[in-house]
Design a protein around this motif. Structure first.
Motif, short mmCIF file in Angstrom:
data_model
loop_
_atom_site.label_atom_id
_atom_site.label_comp_id
_atom_site.label_asym_id
_atom_site.label_seq_id
_atom_site.Cartn_x
_atom_site.Cartn_y
_atom_site.Cartn_z
N SER A 64 33.07 15.58 35.13
CA SER A 64 32.32 15.19 36.49
C SER A 64 32.54 16.24 37.42
CB SER A 64 33.21 14.07 37.17
OG SER A 64 32.94 12.83 36.22
N VAL A 65 31.56 16.34 38.27
CA VAL A 65 31.37 17.27 39.59
C VAL A 65 31.69 16.42 40.73
CG1 VAL A 65 30.29 18.96 40.98
CG2 VAL A 65 29.84 18.79 38.38
N ILE A 66 32.46 16.60 41.59
CA ILE A 66 32.60 16.00 42.93
C ILE A 66 32.51 17.21 43.86
CG2 ILE A 66 34.20 14.68 44.44
CD1 ILE A 66 35.44 13.88 41.82
N ALA A 67 31.41 17.13 44.60
CA ALA A 67 30.95 18.09 45.69
C ALA A 67 31.17 17.49 46.82
CB ALA A 67 29.58 18.93 45.34
N THR A 68 31.43 18.35 47.73
CA THR A 68 31.51 17.59 49.47
C THR A 68 30.47 18.50 50.14
OG1 THR A 68 32.98 18.94 50.39
CG2 THR A 68 33.80 17.11 49.36
N ARG A 106 34.85 9.82 34.99
CA ARG A 106 34.85 11.07 34.31
C ARG A 106 33.12 10.89 33.80
NH1 ARG A 106 34.64 12.32 29.02
NH2 ARG A 106 35.93 10.64 28.38
N GLY A 107 32.37 11.95 33.91
CA GLY A 107 31.03 11.94 33.26
C GLY A 107 30.07 11.69 34.42
N GLN A 108 30.24 11.19 35.51
CA GLN A 108 29.52 10.79 36.61
C GLN A 108 29.66 11.98 37.79
OE1 GLN A 108 27.00 8.16 37.49
NE2 GLN A 108 26.69 9.95 39.15
N HIS A 109 28.50 12.55 38.16
CA HIS A 109 28.77 13.50 39.24
C HIS A 109 28.37 12.93 40.62
CE1 HIS A 109 28.50 16.18 35.97
NE2 HIS A 109 27.10 16.04 35.58
N TYR A 110 29.18 13.45 41.71
CA TYR A 110 29.28 12.86 42.83
C TYR A 110 28.89 13.90 43.88
CZ TYR A 110 31.71 9.14 40.33
OH TYR A 110 32.11 8.30 39.52
N LEU A 111 28.24 13.76 45.09
CA LEU A 111 28.02 14.18 46.15
C LEU A 111 28.72 13.49 47.49
CD1 LEU A 111 27.08 16.83 47.78
CD2 LEU A 111 24.67 15.60 48.10
N VAL A 112 29.69 13.85 48.01
CA VAL A 112 30.41 13.24 49.05
C VAL A 112 29.93 13.76 50.47
CG1 VAL A 112 32.50 12.56 50.01
CG2 VAL A 112 32.55 12.71 47.42
N GLU A 113 29.17 13.19 51.22
CA GLU A 113 28.50 13.53 52.10
C GLU A 113 29.46 13.29 53.43
OE1 GLU A 113 23.76 13.30 51.10
OE2 GLU A 113 24.88 11.53 51.21
N ALA A 114 29.79 14.08 54.32
CA ALA A 114 30.54 13.86 55.28
C ALA A 114 30.09 14.67 56.61
CB ALA A 114 31.96 14.18 54.97
N ALA A 115 30.58 13.94 57.62
CA ALA A 115 30.46 14.86 58.99
C ALA A 115 31.65 15.71 59.29
CB ALA A 115 30.34 13.81 60.12
N SER A 116 31.68 16.74 60.03
CA SER A 116 32.80 17.72 60.19
C SER A 116 33.91 16.81 60.89
CB SER A 116 32.31 18.89 61.05
OG SER A 116 33.37 19.62 61.34
N PHE A 141 38.57 20.95 32.59
CA PHE A 141 38.72 20.04 33.62
C PHE A 141 37.86 18.69 33.24
CE2 PHE A 141 35.08 22.80 34.54
CZ PHE A 141 33.93 21.94 34.82
N ASP A 142 38.43 17.76 33.74
CA ASP A 142 37.59 16.62 33.75
C ASP A 142 36.84 16.10 34.84
OD1 ASP A 142 38.33 15.42 30.91
OD2 ASP A 142 40.50 15.42 31.76
N PHE A 143 37.35 16.63 36.00
CA PHE A 143 37.01 16.72 37.10
C PHE A 143 36.73 17.85 38.06
CE2 PHE A 143 38.28 12.36 36.38
CZ PHE A 143 37.42 11.78 36.48
N LEU A 144 35.85 18.51 38.57
CA LEU A 144 35.57 19.98 39.18
C LEU A 144 35.43 19.10 40.58
CD1 LEU A 144 35.70 22.90 39.37
CD2 LEU A 144 32.99 22.59 38.78
N LEU A 145 36.40 19.64 41.55
CA LEU A 145 36.36 19.35 43.07
C LEU A 145 35.78 20.58 43.78
CD1 LEU A 145 39.82 17.59 43.77
CD2 LEU A 145 37.71 16.63 44.02
N LEU A 146 34.69 20.56 44.52
CA LEU A 146 33.99 21.49 45.10
C LEU A 146 33.73 21.36 46.69
CD1 LEU A 146 31.24 22.35 42.50
CD2 LEU A 146 33.36 23.54 42.55
N ASP A 147 34.74 21.90 47.42
CA ASP A 147 34.93 21.49 48.87
C ASP A 147 33.71 22.69 49.60
OD1 ASP A 147 35.17 20.42 51.27
OD2 ASP A 147 37.41 20.92 51.36
N GLU A 148 32.56 22.05 49.99
CA GLU A 148 31.50 23.00 50.47
C GLU A 148 31.28 24.22 49.73
OE1 GLU A 148 30.76 22.93 54.82
OE2 GLU A 148 32.61 21.77 55.21
#
Length: 224
Positions: free
Chosen positions: A202-206, A41-51, A168-175
């Motif tokens: 935290s923001v977790i974006a893919t 929590r508190g750290q933002h993430y960009l999860v980079e992935a191939a299709s 929210f403590d974590f916001l999941l954003l899928d593309e």
């Protein structure tokens, strides 16, 4: 917007997690699959992935809407698989919010009512809060339009507003910005960052290429 409830969800931990369908796949190079990885929590993430590498599966596992994986996923020290239905419901309305890639809007009702359906469950935003987000994202004139009549980019913005209508403590954003231009991407990033900062969350974006633009350099890049 109301004050955040407590206690907080501090971490989401994945220990040797891999989707069942990937069990025989080579996932060498992934920083998440078959690894020990924690979203803090508190750290933002960009999860980079191939299709096809499982980013939507990862979001579903974290959101506890799917359990077809090997390994262990836990919320702080609580195994995700041990949550009862009422606890899963609380998880999704108070601690983890999701914007799914497929958006999941109801086409027969208005854009505004799609957002209000979520907000009735959480009671988090006022009607003026919702109107202000529609205005900032340039879709104020679409609030009373059936969602089925919106462009895909407009639908993404409606789905984003809906995701922000809860604590929210974590916001999941899928593309989340795959169909947004640079200007709307930046505005979306500002809204997300403000909401997360306000809650210490935290923001977790893919992404498979078009990354959400957050107005901060404090983003951890992770390869799926």
């Amino acid at each position: 917007m109301e004050n955040r409830v407590s206690p907080r969800l501090l971490s989401i931990n994945l220990h040797l997690v891999i989707p069942d369908v990937f069990a025989d796949n080579d996932v060498a190079g992934s920083q998440i699959w078959l690894c020990d990885f924690s979203f803090e929590r508190g750290q933002h993430y960009l999860v980079e992935a191939a299709s096809g590498s499982g980013k939507s599966s990862m979001c579903s596992f974290i959101y506890n809407s799917r359990r077809d994986y090997r390994g262990t996923l836990s919320y702080d020290d609580r195994d995700a698989r041990s949550l009862k239905p009422d606890e899963v419901s609380m998880l999704r309305t108070r601690y983890i919010s999701l914007l799914p890639q497929e958006l999941r809007l109801f086409g027969e009702i208005t854009a505004g009512d799609n957002v209000r359906l979520k907000n009735k469950l959480t009671g988090y935003c006022s009607e003026s809060d919702i109107a202000a987000m529609f205005e900032r994202l340039g879709i104020a004139d679409k609030i009373d339009c059936p969602a089925s009549q919106l462009s895909i980019g407009q639908m993404q913005r409606v789905a984003l507003i809906r995701a922000l209508c809860q604590p929210f403590d974590f916001l999941l954003l899928d593309e989340p910005v795959s169909h947004l231009d640079g200007t709307n991407n930046a505005i979306a990033g500002e809204l997300v960052f403000e909401a997360a900062t306000r809650q210490g969350s935290s923001v977790i974006a893919t992404s498979v290429g078009n990354n959400l633009i957050l107005p901060t350099d404090d983003i951890k890049h992770v390869k799926l």
